[in-house]
Motif scaffolding. Structure first.
Motif, PDB file in Angstrom:
ATOM      1  N   LEU A 172      22.715  17.993 -61.811  1.00  0.00           N
ATOM      2  CA  LEU A 172      21.424  17.303 -61.701  1.00  0.00           C
ATOM      3  C   LEU A 172      21.531  16.078 -60.813  1.00  0.00           C
ATOM      4  CD1 LEU A 172      18.472  16.971 -62.609  1.00  0.00           C
ATOM      5  CD2 LEU A 172      19.316  15.662 -64.567  1.00  0.00           C
ATOM      6  N   GLY A 173      22.554  15.239 -61.044  1.00  0.00           N
ATOM      7  CA  GLY A 173      22.701  14.012 -60.273  1.00  0.00           C
ATOM      8  C   GLY A 173      22.936  14.275 -58.797  1.00  0.00           C
ATOM      9  N   ASN A 174      23.907  15.115 -58.493  1.00  0.00           N
ATOM     10  CA  ASN A 174      24.208  15.404 -57.088  1.00  0.00           C
ATOM     11  C   ASN A 174      23.098  16.216 -56.428  1.00  0.00           C
ATOM     12  OD1 ASN A 174      27.046  14.355 -56.512  1.00  0.00           O
ATOM     13  ND2 ASN A 174      27.393  15.498 -58.394  1.00  0.00           N
ATOM     14  N   GLY A 175      22.453  17.080 -57.209  1.00  0.00           N
ATOM     15  CA  GLY A 175      21.338  17.847 -56.660  1.00  0.00           C
ATOM     16  C   GLY A 175      20.156  16.971 -56.303  1.00  0.00           C
ATOM     17  N   LEU A 176      19.856  15.987 -57.165  1.00  0.00           N
ATOM     18  CA  LEU A 176      18.749  15.071 -56.890  1.00  0.00           C
ATOM     19  C   LEU A 176      19.034  14.224 -55.650  1.00  0.00           C
ATOM     20  CD1 LEU A 176      17.665  13.830 -60.437  1.00  0.00           C
ATOM     21  CD2 LEU A 176      16.301  15.178 -58.830  1.00  0.00           C
ATOM     22  N   SER A 178      21.048  14.986 -53.121  1.00  0.00           N
ATOM     23  CA  SER A 178      20.987  15.854 -51.940  1.00  0.00           C
ATOM     24  C   SER A 178      19.549  16.139 -51.538  1.00  0.00           C
ATOM     25  CB  SER A 178      21.709  17.179 -52.226  1.00  0.00           C
ATOM     26  OG  SER A 178      23.046  16.959 -52.594  1.00  0.00           O
ATOM     27  N   THR A 179      18.705  16.453 -52.523  1.00  0.00           N
ATOM     28  CA  THR A 179      17.307  16.766 -52.239  1.00  0.00           C
ATOM     29  C   THR A 179      16.565  15.544 -51.727  1.00  0.00           C
ATOM     30  OG1 THR A 179      17.374  18.399 -54.024  1.00  0.00           O
ATOM     31  CG2 THR A 179      15.213  17.790 -53.192  1.00  0.00           C
ATOM     32  N   ALA A 180      16.828  14.390 -52.354  1.00  0.00           N
ATOM     33  CA  ALA A 180      16.147  13.157 -51.946  1.00  0.00           C
ATOM     34  C   ALA A 180      16.486  12.787 -50.507  1.00  0.00           C
ATOM     35  CB  ALA A 180      16.523  12.017 -52.887  1.00  0.00           C
ATOM     36  N   VAL A 181      17.759  12.863 -50.149  1.00  0.00           N
ATOM     37  CA  VAL A 181      18.173  12.506 -48.787  1.00  0.00           C
ATOM     38  C   VAL A 181      17.627  13.509 -47.778  1.00  0.00           C
ATOM     39  CG1 VAL A 181      20.155  12.199 -47.257  1.00  0.00           C
ATOM     40  CG2 VAL A 181      20.248  11.311 -49.591  1.00  0.00           C
ATOM     41  N   ALA A 182      17.622  14.780 -48.147  1.00  0.00           N
ATOM     42  CA  ALA A 182      17.151  15.810 -47.213  1.00  0.00           C
ATOM     43  C   ALA A 182      15.643  15.747 -47.005  1.00  0.00           C
ATOM     44  CB  ALA A 182      17.547  17.187 -47.726  1.00  0.00           C
ATOM     45  N   CYS A 183      14.895  15.362 -48.045  1.00  0.00           N
ATOM     46  CA  CYS A 183      13.428  15.448 -47.969  1.00  0.00           C
ATOM     47  C   CYS A 183      12.753  14.144 -47.565  1.00  0.00           C
ATOM     48  CB  CYS A 183      12.865  15.905 -49.321  1.00  0.00           C
ATOM     49  SG  CYS A 183      13.359  17.576 -49.789  1.00  0.00           S
ATOM     50  N   ASP A 184      13.376  13.006 -47.820  1.00  0.00           N
ATOM     51  CA  ASP A 184      12.749  11.720 -47.534  1.00  0.00           C
ATOM     52  C   ASP A 184      13.187  11.229 -46.148  1.00  0.00           C
ATOM     53  OD1 ASP A 184      11.792   9.051 -47.496  1.00  0.00           O
ATOM     54  OD2 ASP A 184      11.958   8.914 -49.666  1.00  0.00           O
ATOM     55  N   LEU A 229      24.833  12.385 -48.502  1.00  0.00           N
ATOM     56  CA  LEU A 229      24.450  13.783 -48.711  1.00  0.00           C
ATOM     57  C   LEU A 229      25.684  14.682 -48.673  1.00  0.00           C
ATOM     58  CD1 LEU A 229      22.487  16.215 -48.789  1.00  0.00           C
ATOM     59  CD2 LEU A 229      22.252  15.986 -46.311  1.00  0.00           C
ATOM     60  N   ASN A 230      26.559  14.457 -47.700  1.00  0.00           N
ATOM     61  CA  ASN A 230      27.794  15.241 -47.618  1.00  0.00           C
ATOM     62  C   ASN A 230      28.674  15.014 -48.844  1.00  0.00           C
ATOM     63  OD1 ASN A 230      28.506  16.592 -44.705  1.00  0.00           O
ATOM     64  ND2 ASN A 230      27.026  14.930 -44.497  1.00  0.00           N
ATOM     65  N   LEU A 231      28.740  13.769 -49.322  1.00  0.00           N
ATOM     66  CA  LEU A 231      29.539  13.461 -50.507  1.00  0.00           C
ATOM     67  C   LEU A 231      28.993  14.190 -51.726  1.00  0.00           C
ATOM     68  CD1 LEU A 231      31.871  11.722 -51.691  1.00  0.00           C
ATOM     69  CD2 LEU A 231      30.149   9.980 -52.214  1.00  0.00           C
ATOM     70  N   ALA A 232      27.667  14.204 -51.880  1.00  0.00           N
ATOM     71  CA  ALA A 232      27.058  14.897 -53.023  1.00  0.00           C
ATOM     72  C   ALA A 232      27.350  16.399 -52.972  1.00  0.00           C
ATOM     73  CB  ALA A 232      25.547  14.644 -53.034  1.00  0.00           C
ATOM     74  N   LEU A 233      27.309  16.985 -51.786  1.00  0.00           N
ATOM     75  CA  LEU A 233      27.611  18.417 -51.650  1.00  0.00           C
ATOM     76  C   LEU A 233      29.070  18.704 -51.998  1.00  0.00           C
ATOM     77  CD1 LEU A 233      25.686  19.249 -48.342  1.00  0.00           C
ATOM     78  CD2 LEU A 233      24.999  19.797 -50.688  1.00  0.00           C
ATOM     79  N   LEU A 234      29.973  17.824 -51.565  1.00  0.00           N
ATOM     80  CA  LEU A 234      31.385  17.996 -51.891  1.00  0.00           C
ATOM     81  C   LEU A 234      31.622  17.858 -53.390  1.00  0.00           C
ATOM     82  CD1 LEU A 234      32.979  15.980 -48.941  1.00  0.00           C
ATOM     83  CD2 LEU A 234      33.218  18.437 -49.337  1.00  0.00           C
ATOM     84  N   LEU A 245      17.026   4.813 -52.775  1.00  0.00           N
ATOM     85  CA  LEU A 245      17.418   6.106 -53.341  1.00  0.00           C
ATOM     86  C   LEU A 245      16.676   6.359 -54.653  1.00  0.00           C
ATOM     87  CD1 LEU A 245      19.238   8.521 -52.823  1.00  0.00           C
ATOM     88  CD2 LEU A 245      21.051   7.356 -54.070  1.00  0.00           C
ATOM     89  N   LYS A 246      16.542   5.311 -55.466  1.00  0.00           N
ATOM     90  CA  LYS A 246      15.801   5.451 -56.724  1.00  0.00           C
ATOM     91  C   LYS A 246      14.361   5.868 -56.456  1.00  0.00           C
ATOM     92  CE  LYS A 246      18.290   2.050 -59.550  1.00  0.00           C
ATOM     93  NZ  LYS A 246      18.165   0.731 -60.231  1.00  0.00           N
ATOM     94  N   ASP A 247      13.730   5.229 -55.477  1.00  0.00           N
ATOM     95  CA  ASP A 247      12.334   5.564 -55.158  1.00  0.00           C
ATOM     96  C   ASP A 247      12.206   7.003 -54.684  1.00  0.00           C
ATOM     97  OD1 ASP A 247      11.616   2.994 -55.818  1.00  0.00           O
ATOM     98  OD2 ASP A 247      11.626   2.256 -53.744  1.00  0.00           O
ATOM     99  N   ALA A 248      13.159   7.458 -53.864  1.00  0.00           N
ATOM    100  CA  ALA A 248      13.114   8.829 -53.364  1.00  0.00           C
ATOM    101  C   ALA A 248      13.305   9.838 -54.494  1.00  0.00           C
ATOM    102  CB  ALA A 248      14.177   9.029 -52.294  1.00  0.00           C
ATOM    103  N   VAL A 249      14.218   9.524 -55.417  1.00  0.00           N
ATOM    104  CA  VAL A 249      14.451  10.420 -56.553  1.00  0.00           C
ATOM    105  C   VAL A 249      13.223  10.465 -57.461  1.00  0.00           C
ATOM    106  CG1 VAL A 249      15.798  10.725 -58.668  1.00  0.00           C
ATOM    107  CG2 VAL A 249      16.965  10.200 -56.519  1.00  0.00           C
ATOM    108  N   ARG A 250      12.613   9.295 -57.703  1.00  0.00           N
ATOM    109  CA  ARG A 250      11.402   9.268 -58.527  1.00  0.00           C
ATOM    110  C   ARG A 250      10.291  10.095 -57.888  1.00  0.00           C
ATOM    111  NH1 ARG A 250      12.224   3.496 -58.886  1.00  0.00           N
ATOM    112  NH2 ARG A 250      13.304   2.965 -60.829  1.00  0.00           N
TER     113      ARG A 250
END
Length: 320
Positions: free
Chosen positions: A38-42, A44-50, A62-67, A296-301
């Motif tokens: 959940l944490g790494n997925g959020l 990754s999605t936040a960085v990719a979409c915002d 984003l690369n770190l979360a994927l790793l 990052l918090k705003d993007a995840v929210r």
């Protein structure tokens, strides 16, 4: 005597002796795994979409979360399956794949953390050159170099380890396949020493990366302390603290795993330490990076609110 060609499977270390404790470990590992996903997925999605997060720092994050996603997915699912089904077995090919992917992702992550320290150095010590030195092409090249380094490291170690003759049983005293424990099954002392030499070279390379990170932060702290504005110093420290915390967690757990005194070696301690360096960092890294990062918090929210809105809309349509 049997060799590696006659071994069709290995036996991993059981997490517990009783069935009740095995099921407890399964639910505990499942909770940790889902939290890491959940944490790494959020992130990754936040960085990719915002589009506001399309900067070098977040690209590397984003690369770190994927790793991290790959790293924890290499070890935990098999451990959970063994605990749930009351077994210790892993196939020879599965063990080789686990060694390869774990080494690949762990090495790439350490290389990426080194690259991220360079990113922080340029951002704070040479802010006017940031856009030039870390343009899209440079960022992609450095990220590719980190992944490529991990791939090369994993291929060399995995090929060398599993080309050896193994004749000392098939019990791996670890909850996942790990090279030092597989080497204990080697028939030939010369093969064992050859892989040990590879490990020594790897450790020296890791110390070189650590020295680079340390040098970068010495320069960063010098630059920060010379800033006249207290607000500027606070912002600079906020940018660096998450990365520094992740590096400290990564290095300290690896140090415990591979450089602990021989007097402290025991199966139970090895199990705890391996859990600390293979499971804890991927699970905690998203929390560390999001704790002091308002963007990052705003993007995840935003993503969570959009998901909630979409779910409600879907339910309304179904009820209609």
């Amino acid at each position: 005597m049997p060799n590696s060609s006659s071994i069709s499977e290995f036996l991993l270390l059981a997490l517990a002796d009783t069935r009740q404790l095995q099921l407890l470990h399964f639910w505990l590992l499942l909770g940790i795994y889902l939290a890491a996903l959940l944490g790494n997925g959020l992130i990754s999605t936040a960085v990719a979409c915002d589009h506001r997060l399309h900067t070098p720092m977040y690209f590397f994050l984003l690369n770190l979360a994927l790793l991290d996603l790959g790293c924890i997915s290499t070890t935990l699912p098999k451990a959970m399956a063994n605990a749930l089904w009351h077994t210790r077995h892993i196939s020879y090919a599965g063990c080789a794949a686990q060694v390869f992917f774990f080494l690949f992702l762990l090495s790439a992550e350490y290389s990426l953390l080194t690259v991220m320290s360079y990113d922080r150095y340029i951002a704070i010590c040479k802010p006017l050159q940031y856009g030039t030195l870390l343009d899209n092409r440079a960022c992609a090249t450095m990220a590719a170099a980190a992944w490529g380094t991990g791939l090369l490291h994993a291929v060399l170690h995995t090929a060398n380890t599993f080309s050896q003759a193994l004749c000392r049983g098939k019990a791996v005293n670890q909850f996942f396949c790990e090279i030092p424990h597989i080497l204990k099954l080697s028939c030939s002392e010369s093969d064992y020493l050859r892989e040990t030499g590879f490990i020594v070279v790897t450790v020296l390379a890791l110390f070189g990366c650590f020295a680079f990170i340390l040098f970068s932060y010495v320069q960063i702290f010098r630059a920060v302390l010379m800033m006249p504005s207290e607000q500027g110093r606070h912002k600079a420290f906020s940018m660096c603290l998450p990365h520094l915390a992740v590096v400290s967690l990564f290095v300290s757990t690896d140090f415990l795993a591979y450089l602990k005194p021989h007097s402290l070696v025991s199966p139970s301690l090895d199990l705890v330490v391996s859990f600390l360096y293979s499971v804890v960092p991927p699970a905690l890294n998203p929390l560390i990076y999001s704790m002091r990062n308002q963007e990052l918090k705003d993007a995840v929210r935003k993503i969570m609110s959009w998901t909630h809105f979409s779910s409600n809309k879907l339910l309304i349509c179904l009820y209609k």
